[in-house]
Design a protein around this motif. Structure first.
Motif, PDB file in Angstrom:
ATOM      1  N   GLN A 182      25.201  64.757 -27.647  1.00 48.15           N
ATOM      2  CA  GLN A 182      25.785  63.838 -28.889  1.00 48.15           C
ATOM      3  C   GLN A 182      25.134  63.735 -30.073  1.00 48.15           C
ATOM      4  N   GLU A 220      26.002  58.422 -24.871  1.00 49.14           N
ATOM      5  CA  GLU A 220      24.604  57.859 -24.797  1.00 49.14           C
ATOM      6  C   GLU A 220      24.373  56.740 -25.795  1.00 49.14           C
ATOM      7  N   LEU A 221      23.655  55.554 -25.090  1.00 54.30           N
ATOM      8  CA  LEU A 221      23.602  54.480 -25.867  1.00 54.30           C
ATOM      9  C   LEU A 221      22.145  53.973 -26.053  1.00 54.30           C
ATOM     10  N   LYS A 266      20.722  54.115 -21.454  1.00 55.02           N
ATOM     11  CA  LYS A 266      21.875  53.639 -21.083  1.00 55.02           C
ATOM     12  C   LYS A 266      22.829  54.727 -21.244  1.00 55.02           C
ATOM     13  N   ILE A 275      27.182  55.895 -20.625  1.00 52.87           N
ATOM     14  CA  ILE A 275      28.494  55.599 -20.077  1.00 52.87           C
ATOM     15  C   ILE A 275      29.300  56.879 -19.824  1.00 52.87           C
ATOM     16  N   HIS A 307      30.509  63.452 -30.343  1.00 49.11           N
ATOM     17  CA  HIS A 307      30.529  62.094 -30.319  1.00 49.11           C
ATOM     18  C   HIS A 307      30.097  61.727 -28.846  1.00 49.11           C
ATOM     19  N   PHE A 308      29.896  62.581 -28.001  1.00 44.64           N
ATOM     20  CA  PHE A 308      29.378  62.580 -26.426  1.00 44.64           C
ATOM     21  C   PHE A 308      28.550  63.557 -26.006  1.00 44.64           C
ATOM     22  N   ILE A 368      30.064  51.034 -15.709  1.00 42.61           N
ATOM     23  CA  ILE A 368      29.288  50.199 -16.493  1.00 42.61           C
ATOM     24  C   ILE A 368      28.681  49.177 -15.713  1.00 42.61           C
ATOM     25  N   ASN A 421      37.161  58.833 -32.633  1.00 42.68           N
ATOM     26  CA  ASN A 421      35.756  58.545 -32.821  1.00 42.68           C
ATOM     27  C   ASN A 421      35.680  57.118 -33.032  1.00 42.68           C
ATOM     28  N   TYR A 458      35.315  55.621 -29.829  1.00 46.66           N
ATOM     29  CA  TYR A 458      34.400  55.798 -29.127  1.00 46.66           C
ATOM     30  C   TYR A 458      32.996  54.843 -29.582  1.00 46.66           C
ATOM     31  N   LEU A 516      33.559  51.412 -27.993  1.00 49.29           N
ATOM     32  CA  LEU A 516      33.168  51.347 -26.467  1.00 49.29           C
ATOM     33  C   LEU A 516      31.574  50.819 -26.409  1.00 49.29           C
ATOM     34  N   LYS A 517      30.893  51.202 -27.295  1.00 47.84           N
ATOM     35  CA  LYS A 517      29.512  50.711 -26.938  1.00 47.84           C
ATOM     36  C   LYS A 517      29.471  49.344 -27.443  1.00 47.84           C
ATOM     37  N   THR A 572      30.918  47.014 -24.428  1.00 55.78           N
ATOM     38  CA  THR A 572      30.431  46.929 -23.227  1.00 55.78           C
ATOM     39  C   THR A 572      28.931  46.768 -22.940  1.00 55.78           C
ATOM     40  N   GLN A 573      28.193  46.890 -24.166  1.00 56.68           N
ATOM     41  CA  GLN A 573      26.598  46.993 -23.899  1.00 56.68           C
ATOM     42  C   GLN A 573      25.927  45.751 -24.617  1.00 56.68           C
TER      43      GLN A 573
END
Lengths: 232, 232
Positions: free
Chosen positions: A50, A70-71, A75, A77, A100-101, A191, B142, B145, B148-149, B152-153
């Motif tokens: 990413q 990647e967060l 973390k 997903i 983007h991932f 999640i 994108n 995406y 999503l972060k 969910t987080q």
DNA sequence: CGCGAGCTTGACGTTGTTCAACTAGAGTGG
DNA sequence: CCACTCTAGTTGAACAACGTCAAGCTCGCG
């Protein structure tokens, strides 16, 4: 990462060729085959990360890889697993040209690297191909919409049930399967935390909804699992 | 819903024309203008509904509309607001030809309806346009995406902070704004409940991070709000 | 045998949802 | 003009779901 650059068989004309190449002429296929490289990754190896520049579109022709966002911290997903005929990187074209991932192999995985510029060239020359690409991107786009529902609304039971159904229905095509994914991976797909995933799996086992030992899973009451996934 | 079919000015050649039409020839623009219809929606009216067949791509040339995914029950996720030059419906092309979200006007909203078939026709005839469309779809892909972060987080504080920043930065372009969104709408944007949103807004107010009364908001400590959004 | 990685279990505390009640304002009808 | 009802906003209390932390466990491997 083993480079078989001289092996030009590749996924562009093998039986794992993605349907998005169906609209190509023989010349175009040959052109892509010329410039594509086959690369083999071992389990655990990162195919791309990413944030890195998007230089190649990657076709999967063997094995399996996990696609994850990647967060902050450790973390992540896991959005889905990529299998033969799947493609990655298309969603960066004519956008910000970044990944983007991240994508990482979960077993020995065969990939074909195709330069983005070649993709662009063909998109500009072959409208049917471009139209196919649009359909392809839109499908993954729509898949993401339904994921949103899973991720934001379901309770943890529902999310774990969802992961089990995804693995059985879309990855292993079998209600009994042995997976290479760790508990942490399954948590990242649902999640939630490793601990919660373990607790819920055990709960499902106690209720005879599934059975498992180690990495071998069997879905016993699929309909019930489906209901848990839906209303959980 | 007022139909001004004879008003052919439309967003295809007005100052709110989406940049995706930049690659079109005069003939193509004229063609689109011929077949497009301008329709005006009043606040609260639904422009299209999730699940219905996708027959038209819709350009926004005035007003504002909320784009949301409908979930079981009354629940919904508001993904973003569409403003002039925004387009909706492109992500159904060559996919399953259904709307995957609903769109509803939050104030008097001018729209242009363009038949999907016309879009298809031009995609097939004009590769530069097709390439532009691919970029457009990929950008929204994108954007999803990164959502999503958020969804969910982050804790609820973070998500509400995020909504406030989104409204100030991307919708109203001002740290002081009056919005037409209800508390419920703001909750639906933050994936939480009306009550939690209210509590958190109050908390932010007590800490002098924002000020508000009714629907008028003012961001006082933007940097702090940004940190709450990021690490929340 | 000892070590480390992945897995499992229990206890605990926090966050955020749910439910219920109350307020304020706008619209309606007697 | 005063009930009334309806909607949106607000507040408080109680509860439950989950994440976090800490500790053990198993297994493979050097």
């Amino acid at each position: 990462m083993t480079d078989n650059a001289n092996d030009k068989v590749s996924c562009i004309c093998c039986k794992f060729m993605s349907p998005i190449f169906n609209n190509l002429s023989k010349q175009e296929l040959n052109y892509l085959r010329e410039i594509s490289h086959e690369v083999v990754f071992q389990a655990g190896e990162i195919i791309f990360k990413q944030g890195t520049p998007l230089t190649h579109v990657i076709c999967i022709s063997g094995g399996a890889a996990k696609l994850y966002v990647e967060l902050s911290g450790k973390k992540k997903i896991i959005l889905r697993l990529l299998l033969p005929t799947d493609i990655a990187g298309v969603s960066g074209i004519n956008s910000d040209h970044k990944h983007h991932f991240s994508l990482s192999a979960i077993e020995t995985t065969n990939t074909c690297f195709i330069e983005v510029s070649a993709f662009k060239k063909i998109i500009r020359e072959n409208p049917a191909f471009a139209y196919g690409i649009i359909g392809y991107i839109n499908n993954s786009h729509n898949r993401l919409y339904s994921k949103l529902k899973n991720f934001t609304q379901k309770n943890t039971n529902g999310k774990v049930a969802d992961t089990l159904l995804y693995l059985a229905n879309e990855v292993y095509n079998n209600d009994t399967f042995a997976t290479l994914l760790s508990r942490q991976d399954m948590a990242d797909m649902s999640i939630t935390t490793r601990e919660s995933t373990i607790r819920i799996l055990k709960e499902f086992k106690d209720q005879h909804i599934i059975d498992f030992s180690e990495k071998h899973f069997e879905i016993l009451q699929k309909e019930l699992l489906r209901r848990i996934s839906q209303f959980g």
